[in-house]
Design an enzyme around this catalytic site. Structure first.
Site, PDB file in Angstrom:
ATOM      1  N   ASN A 192       0.813  -1.224   0.000  1.00 34.93           N
ATOM      2  CA  ASN A 192       0.000   0.000   0.000  1.00 34.93           C
ATOM      3  C   ASN A 192       0.843   1.268   0.000  1.00 34.93           C
ATOM      4  O   ASN A 192       0.310   2.368   0.159  1.00 34.93           O
ATOM      5  CB  ASN A 192      -1.031  -0.031   1.139  1.00 34.93           C
ATOM      6  CG  ASN A 192      -0.388   0.037   2.511  1.00 34.93           C
ATOM      7  OD1 ASN A 192       0.750   0.475   2.674  1.00 34.93           O
ATOM      8  ND2 ASN A 192      -1.122  -0.399   3.526  1.00 34.93           N
ATOM      9  N   GLU A 243      19.256 -16.894  13.403  1.00 39.87           N
ATOM     10  CA  GLU A 243      18.670 -17.216  14.707  1.00 39.87           C
ATOM     11  C   GLU A 243      17.224 -16.753  14.817  1.00 39.87           C
ATOM     12  O   GLU A 243      16.427 -17.369  15.525  1.00 39.87           O
ATOM     13  CB  GLU A 243      19.528 -16.606  15.826  1.00 39.87           C
ATOM     14  CG  GLU A 243      20.948 -17.179  15.920  1.00 39.87           C
ATOM     15  CD  GLU A 243      21.921 -16.582  14.908  1.00 39.87           C
ATOM     16  OE1 GLU A 243      21.544 -15.611  14.212  1.00 39.87           O
ATOM     17  OE2 GLU A 243      23.050 -17.090  14.802  1.00 39.87           O
ATOM     18  N   PHE A 262      24.103 -15.909  20.895  1.00 42.83           N
ATOM     19  CA  PHE A 262      23.421 -15.577  19.645  1.00 42.83           C
ATOM     20  C   PHE A 262      21.900 -15.636  19.767  1.00 42.83           C
ATOM     21  O   PHE A 262      21.201 -15.216  18.849  1.00 42.83           O
ATOM     22  CB  PHE A 262      23.946 -16.439  18.497  1.00 42.83           C
ATOM     23  CG  PHE A 262      25.431 -16.280  18.294  1.00 42.83           C
ATOM     24  CD1 PHE A 262      26.053 -15.045  18.513  1.00 42.83           C
ATOM     25  CD2 PHE A 262      26.227 -17.347  17.900  1.00 42.83           C
ATOM     26  CE1 PHE A 262      27.433 -14.892  18.349  1.00 42.83           C
ATOM     27  CE2 PHE A 262      27.602 -17.200  17.727  1.00 42.83           C
ATOM     28  CZ  PHE A 262      28.204 -15.976  17.959  1.00 42.83           C
TER      29      PHE A 262
END
Lengths: 622, 622
Positions: A185, A366, A391
């Protein structure tokens, strides 16, 4: 009285009518709430009208039917559209629709699974598509059922990297059961998106990532119809439908207008808006029910035969994790594993080698890994996702949102703290306990030996919510017998006597440092109680209070973590109102570590045996 | 004696020789450390040899020279190659090279800015390129200097979404001063990458994102030379060089071999490896120094004329942030602002409108936003990055790594806690204090009124490290005079008398709830001391201890945050050894909130005035 749309004969006229109703209801509900995102809903109304009328296969009476399609609003702020669609499907009443965003209404500002037809909470952009990848992975490789995953995406969220993780993984895994619909949009919250109405830009990117792509006018029901039909026919690749739309479509003073994001139509303008949309309506769409079928992955379940180690053996807790995960995988077919391409470090490799059909390589992504775990939980699998604990910080927003989704996922983070040694601080998790404790309803575990690890992994499979296991890189001596129990929420009193003068609370690697310290102190005639707080959340407050009381309030907490939000503060919270007061010493990592040997780094951080002994002596000399 | 490579006449033979030396030194250093990533270094040696010999413009004697090029190893695990290149440039000795990964050596397992020629810490994959985007933005739009940013990327890290955020933003901002070099060596840690040696796949994606792309054989110095030359000539778009390489190139038993990631060559095989590489060497490359030039952005600095509010005015602290940021921007030219496309919510829009040339729209890409802030700090700008506080969880790994980089960045997170109201939990920051406290060297601030906010924003500009400001969505009454001081590390005693029976510690929105509670309690004859802990880290331990002592150890902490890791635990840490013991009551959000009005949600969470009053009474009745 609701007017029924007949699926068999319905065509663009009916779809248009339904779309206008969805727009009108999006306005009515958000104007009623004086809050919400009607314009972002209106742009996608045609896309949803055709989907609900002809393509979605969903049994609203049985949301847990394994054959249901899945519809995820990755652009969660278009919740008025979603709820308006539920009304059109007869799942909620108009009266309930008008409770949108009210206190105690399940129709919250952004969708959550408090609504039974919502799989996962969205509202943090860029999450619905990667979670959809997880559901589609479950559909194609675990359930082996023909359901589809439809994801409505916003164009603003295409800036989130997590979307492109999803693009890569969906193509890599050939998820032809996944259809992403881009509601292009053009307008973001404050300005035009980076790519505006450049549909070619989006389509070329998706194609370059290996997706089948289709570009359409998102307000033309016939084009939408053809695009969905084409998507269903395409095999071997997911489909990306780029639908050019206008924000606020259908109302002259909203359509493609800047500055109207997240703003309800004022009560004074509502009538005009609804007039332009052809007034209010009560069209009803009978959503098709899915065919029957059963998931192919067995959900048999027995008690796992856990691996065992002899006291005195040396094994890293990450190694024990891998062995225990394999054992849990043997005992039940619903356990699945994911890894961020470090499975030989986290040891999930052991599971992967034994159960390749239930192992999903998520590569170095991750966010996608955690999202996929959430998506698999939607289908009631029991995912264990592993990477370096450091991580998981990459996926924190996904973990936070997973808690809002009431997801049950298990995360195993290896390489905790400075004890990892030479790799240096980028690989050391030193904030993971704080991060994971501050997740609603989470469980945070840190075992210190192999047998303890195995028992905790077994319990993780049955535990609800976000469950985090923190494992160590170096080998540690096995100190517990394989038959001992380690209930979540408990702790282990490693040493105690009536003469104890100080309590030491440790977890993971520091349990071993503490044992060493205490052995030295014993020779000096100092008696120390040692508590192994393997369950950091929930923490064993009772045992801690008893110990603190028995040792005159003298407590040392020692952790391989920054001082904030970790074991030490968990202990303080447990002892917050300790009768008679505390003499508390907190040993934690306070300076930025570098590379070096595990022992050198722990000593430099002030968490080695020497420092624990000094802290104990210091408390006694206060 | 080192043999000098003459830049003027050097060609592929010399480059090959230098590359072999870089490989040999990568092996020698990692074998010496018995740890590290030689094979990941060897694949990129030719790429770095040509870069250092002919293209990089860098003054190793003056690393802060604003005209220097920037070389970032996004694949930080190739540190042996980077350090070997430093040796070849004469920046470090061979003796220092051989201290790789030793305790106290600045040559850590992954690069950090403890080495003066390293801009930022890497080692968490997918961060170097987005940070490089930040440096390149500074070069093109702030410094307006012709330096280049060279980023060496690994192919495994192409799975990280943050890389694609960087691709989008670099193209959007036409960063023709940015060159990303992909070391496409095919092999990840445990297996082949998703795309292996499919260079077309990478190149097509980069092209679709608007980059100029070049594909080469990464072991052919002449092709590398031509690619770099072409990159320098290309304008209006960043360049992506896809270099096909082999991991472990040049040594028969390492080259393109699986299972060799992160493994040093054993001492017993080192001689053979070095023999295959032509032995050890001491070639020296004279890296070109950059031309002179001065940054165009003024670094003039004066005291800001802060906006002021009258006591009793109503203003949201996020509004005060915007106004104060604009004022700080007026007082110094080095302040820059970034936002995640919510600048009308965070109010950074005020700065953007006044200083568009110093405002960078980062769209909905929080990882790239924080990375860009880190990159701008590399060039000594003073970045303020803002988004909803909840969405900083998206960038937590970047914030963690920024602390390892010793970066000075300021983050402003709006829409804290349940007090935001109708938008619901996805938009509520309830873990942000825990997350930000657990960042090394961080500062965490939460003002409760507009004047306090302005004073804190002014101090943030001069503060080192990661500085986080938590702002509120709703308007709150101004309670402090504009002339009052609010030093970081301090607190404000809002109410106190000699008769105080209980201390209440609050911050942000809960200060106002506490004031309301205390006014009611006063009528009951209960006297309460109220501390506004606007500085949550560092926290004002002295004032807290004095207050706790004065009120018999009775302390209530109240916060709009989960119980873990926030204000309450910060207070407990400060009072850990309170003489005579504590009677502590902690009010925090313990159940998952939904939508509703601010007051309804705070009441449901148990942090409203009523609950504070109850907690005070409860402590007195214990």
């Amino acid at each position: 009285m609701a007017q029924q749309i007949d699926q068999e004969t319905a065509g663009s006229e009916q779809w248009r009518g339904l779309a206008q109703q969805l727009r009108a209801d999006s306005i009515r509900s958000s104007t009623g709430a004086n809050s919400g995102h009607p314009t972002s809903s209106m742009s996608a109304a045609d896309l949803i009208a055709v989907l609900m009328s002809k393509y979605l296969r969903y049994d609203f009476d049985e949301p847990k039917n394994p054959n249901n399609d899945h519809l995820i609003f990755s652009k969660g702020h278009a919740s008025p559209l979603l709820y308006s669609a539920y009304k059109a499907a007869g799942a909620i009443t108009d009266e309930e629709l008008m409770t949108f965003r009210e206190f105690h209404s399940r129709l919250q500002g952004h969708p959550t699974p408090q609504v039974p037809w919502v799989d996962v909470a969205t509202g943090s952009l860029g999450q619905g598509l990667p979670i959809g990848v997880g559901v589609a992975l479950a559909g194609k490789y675990l359930d082996e059922l023909p359901y589809r995953v439809w994801v409505l995406c916003g164009d603003s969220e295409m800036a989130e990297g997590s979307m492109w993780e999803a693009f890569q993984h969906a193509a890599f895994y050939k998820l032809d059961n996944l259809i992403a619909i881009l509601d292009m949009n053009r307008l973001g919250q404050t300005r035009e998106t980076m790519d505006g109405w450049n549909g070619d830009a989006y389509a070329e990117r998706a194609r370059a990532f290996g997706w089948h792509t289709i570009q359409i006018d998102g307000h033309d029901p016939e084009q939408i119809d053809r695009a969905y039909a084409e998507a269903l026919e395409h095999t071997d690749a997911p489909t990306f439908i780029v639908a050019k739309t206008k924000k606020g479509y259908g109302v002259s003073f909203l359509e493609d207008k800047a500055g109207m994001h997240g703003k309800p139509v004022g009560a004074d303008q509502e009538e005009q808006a609804l007039d332009e949309l052809g007034g209010t309506n009560d069209l009803r769409v009978e959503v098709q029910k899915p065919d029957r079928g059963q998931p192919s992955t067995a959900s048999s379940k027995s008690a796992p035969e856990l691996p065992t180690w002899e006291v005195g053996d040396e094994e890293a807790t990450r190694g024990a994790y891998g062995a225990a995960l394999k054992a849990v995988g043997a005992s039940r077919g619903d356990v699945v594993a994911l890894d961020g391409e470090v499975s030989n470090s986290t040891h999930s490799q052991e599971f992967a080698e034994e159960y390749p059909e239930r192992y999903f390589e998520m590569f170095i992504a991750e966010q996608q890994m955690v999202a996929a775990a959430v998506g698999m939980d939607v289908r009631d699998y029991v995912p264990f996702a592993s990477s370096f604990a450091a991580f998981f910080s990459r996926a924190y927003d996904f973990i936070r949102m997973a808690a809002i989704s009431r997801a049950n996922i298990r995360l195993s983070g290896s390489h905790a703290g400075v004890s990892i040694g030479e790799d240096g601080p980028s690989q050391m998790a030193l904030e993971d306990i704080a991060m994971m404790r501050a997740v609603h309803g989470s469980t945070v575990l840190q075992p210190c030996d192999a047998n303890q690890t195995a028992h905790l992994v077994a319990q993780m499979a049955d535990r609800e919510g976000i469950v985090f296991l923190r494992t160590l890189r170096p080998k540690t001596p096995v100190i517990y017998d394989a038959n001992e129990e380690f209930p979540i929420g408990g702790s282990r009193v490693v040493r105690s006597s009536d003469e104890d003068q100080v309590t030491v609370v440790a977890s993971g690697i520091t349990v071993h440092n503490a044992i060493q310290a205490i052995e030295g102190l014993q020779e000096e005639g100092i008696s120390v109680r040692l508590i192994d707080a393997y369950s950091i959340k929930p923490i064993d407050s009772g045992t801690l209070r008893t110990a603190a009381e028995a040792t005159g309030g003298r407590v040392v907490a020692v952790e391989d973590h920054w001082p904030e939000g970790g074991l030490g503060e968990a202990v303080l919270s447990a002892l917050a109102s300790q009768t008679g007061g505390l003499e508390f010493e907190h040993l934690a990592v306070t300076n930025m570590p570098g590379s070096g040997k595990s022992e050198e780094l722990m000593d430099a951080a002030g968490i080695s045996a020497k420092h624990i002994a000094d802290a104990v002596r210091g408390l006694l000399n206060r």
